[in-house]
Design an enzyme around this catalytic site. Structure first.
Site, PDB file in Angstrom:
ATOM      1  N   LEU A 443      56.956  -1.514 -24.460  1.00  0.00           N
ATOM      2  CA  LEU A 443      57.862  -1.765 -25.568  1.00  0.00           C
ATOM      3  C   LEU A 443      57.162  -2.553 -26.669  1.00  0.00           C
ATOM      4  O   LEU A 443      56.249  -3.345 -26.400  1.00  0.00           O
ATOM      5  CB  LEU A 443      59.085  -2.555 -25.100  1.00  0.00           C
ATOM      6  N   CYS A 444      57.627  -2.375 -27.883  1.00  0.00           N
ATOM      7  CA  CYS A 444      57.065  -3.096 -29.025  1.00  0.00           C
ATOM      8  C   CYS A 444      57.739  -4.462 -29.138  1.00  0.00           C
ATOM      9  O   CYS A 444      58.419  -4.778 -30.116  1.00  0.00           O
ATOM     10  CB  CYS A 444      57.271  -2.265 -30.302  1.00  0.00           C
ATOM     11  N   LEU A 445      57.569  -5.254 -28.101  1.00  0.00           N
ATOM     12  CA  LEU A 445      58.168  -6.595 -28.017  1.00  0.00           C
ATOM     13  C   LEU A 445      57.155  -7.547 -27.407  1.00  0.00           C
ATOM     14  O   LEU A 445      56.539  -7.231 -26.377  1.00  0.00           O
ATOM     15  CB  LEU A 445      59.425  -6.580 -27.122  1.00  0.00           C
TER      16      LEU A 445
END
Length: 521
Positions: A443-445
């Site tokens: 995830l882009c987190l």
């Protein structure tokens, strides 16, 4: 100089250990079905149920083992349990959809117990199919009785769940007053008279079959105190004309995740040292798992599951039943037997112990420039797909090289595109021995960390290798899974072993019957 590796290697018993040894088979599953992938062994859940029932027989007790369905969404596991002895194995459902799923997988209503927060639809369907309803309050009891009267199903079997157990800790009832920890589930024992009165008031609609409790603790003494108190309260019920016959002690029997006690002790000691700053950090951003440094002293409590347990599962139940209770001084098994009470239990994690693993493909390996000798390893999964950290479970994954030990051959990684350059660069600087890595998700987190801690692997993985997270069937593989950023949620397959050959099918296609071809459907 690098720190000595702090392993937390997993416990893997047969047949799960045998499955892990067949890396080509597991790679072929991920090649076909994608990463992440959950793999379940349905036959193991039946063996675990039998191990719990063996404890019943050892203590000459009757009753039923109810699987806490919330631990895993699988159809294969539920169907395999439905094929077990109907008098001895049931299922605990905590939602309307879990009840519908259990019925569709082969459980008849009289083998189902409904627990947890209940909406009217769940109460109605449970009553209609003849399930037992485990009630937390007088309000739930009133609601259930109203539905039974209005819609006409048969008189419904109920248990009432209690909380707030209080007793004298000293021998013979003299000593410090002890109160069990607070719980959002159950009616406080101090309010039991109101509960008994409500049961009498609704005698036309419900039949009390037992008392229950749910304690979020591993403490044997606290659970033994609650069990003993329930036995004594059963006498109080009978004096009022009620006829309970079972005590439901819930779950919480535990699982041992880490094989070696020494590794667990070394890691937890090292965590305290890292919090104090006397050794390099063991975690991303210095996360202390609940511990903190206050003026050179470690404060707080580590929010960690006891990953190495010498007694867990059926062994824990055996010890609980054998240990003298605090007031009467007799073992709970003896008290149950003397009063001719049945014993109900609701294991979740313990019943699916060693029933499965979660696989993730290695997508990228790159050195951490600000931390020489350590690496970021990005996986084809996210933290929701294997929620070890969410449950405080710390255990190493197993590295499954693609193509076996000779994976370093260049042609083995020829098709991995742009990621190859980073992977090659990382391995050019690695010496092939144990290495510390941070496992991150897809995830882009910033917070998508598969593990907050530094994980030590026997060597640096390559792009295309698999990491196998072992023993994830209980609350880990699907409890927090989600479709964030449209990333795929793990598929689940059921596997069986026949004469040394592993066979698989989609989880939803597994049935515990044998076709003419000789394999489960």
């Amino acid at each position: 100089m690098r720190d000595a590796p702090l392993y937390l290697r997993p416990r893997a018993d047969p047949p799960l250990a045998s499955l892990l040894e067949n890396a080509p088979f597991l790679h072929s599953l991920v090649d076909a079905l994608g990463s992440p992938l959950n793999v379940l062994l349905p036959d193991v859940v039946a063996r675990n149920a039998e191990r719990f029932l063996a404890v019943y027989r050892r203590h000459h007790l009757a009753g039923r083992v109810y699987f806490a369905h919330k631990a895993n969404r699988s159809s294969a596991l539920v169907r395999r349990l439905a094929a077990c002895d109907p008098a001895a194995v049931g299922i605990d459902v905590a939602s309307l959809e879990e009840l519908r799923h259990a019925l569709g997988c082969g459980f008849t209503g009289n083998r189902v117990m409904a627990t947890g927060p209940k909406d009217p639809e769940l109460l109605w369907l449970a009553a209609t199919v003849g399930a037992t309803v485990n009630l937390d309050s007088v309000a739930e009891l009133d609601q259930l009785a109203g539905l039974v009267r209005q819609y006409g199903p048969a008189r419904t079997h109920v248990l009432v769940r209690l909380s707030g157990f209080e007793s004298d800790a000293g021998p013979g009832g003299a000593g410090t007053r002890v109160l069990s920890r607070r719980s959002r589930f159950g009616t406080p024992v101090a309010e039991a008279d109101e509960l008994w009165a409500a049961l009498e008031r609704h005698a036309d609609s419900v039949e009390l079959v037992g008392l229950a409790y749910h304690l979020d603790t591993t403490g044997l003494e606290e659970k033994g105190r609650a069990l003993e108190r329930c036995v004594l309260l059963m006498d109080e019920c009978r004096a009022r004309g009620l006829a309970p016959r079972a005590v439901d002690i819930g779950g919480g029997f535990g699982v041992g995740y880490v094989e070696d006690a020494g590794e667990w002790e070394r890691w937890t000691t090292a965590l305290s040292e890292a919090v104090l700053g006397i050794r390099p950090p063991l975690t991303w951003g210095g996360h202390g798992y609940g511990l903190r440094n206050e003026a050179g002293t470690v404060r707080g409590t580590a929010a960690l599951y006891p990953a190495h347990r010498t007694t867990a599962g059926p062994g824990y139940l055996d010890e609980l039943l054998s240990r003298p209770a605090p007031v009467l001084g007799r073992a709970p098994a003896t008290l149950l037997l003397e009063h001719l009470h049945d014993l109900y239990i609701e294991p979740g994690r313990a019943l699916v112990d060693q029933c499965g693993l979660s696989l993730a493909r290695v997508l990228e390996v790159r050195p951490m420039g600000d931390d020489p000798g350590r690496y970021l390893v990005r996986l084809g999964m996210n933290a929701g797909d294997v929620s070890l950290e969410e449950h405080g479970v710390l255990v190493d994954p197993v590295l499954l090289p693609r193509g076996g030990p000779q994976h370093e051959a260049t042609d083995d990684r020829a098709d991995h595109g742009a990621d190859d350059s980073a992977d090659d660069s990382a391995h050019d600087s690695a010496d092939g021995g144990p290495v510390g890595v941070h496992l991150v998700g897809n995830l882009c987190l910033e917070g998508d960390l598969i593990t907050r801690r530094l994980v030590f692997l026997p060597r640096l993985p390559h792009v295309g290798d698999l990491l196998a997270f072992v023993n994830t069937a209980g609350y880990v593989m699907d409890f927090h899974a989600h479709h964030a950023q449209r990333q795929p949620v793990a598929r689940t397959v059921a596997v069986t072993e026949d004469g040394g050959t592993w066979r698989w099918c989609p989880d939803e296609n597994y049935w515990p019957i044998t076709h003419p071809q000789g394999v489960p459907s």
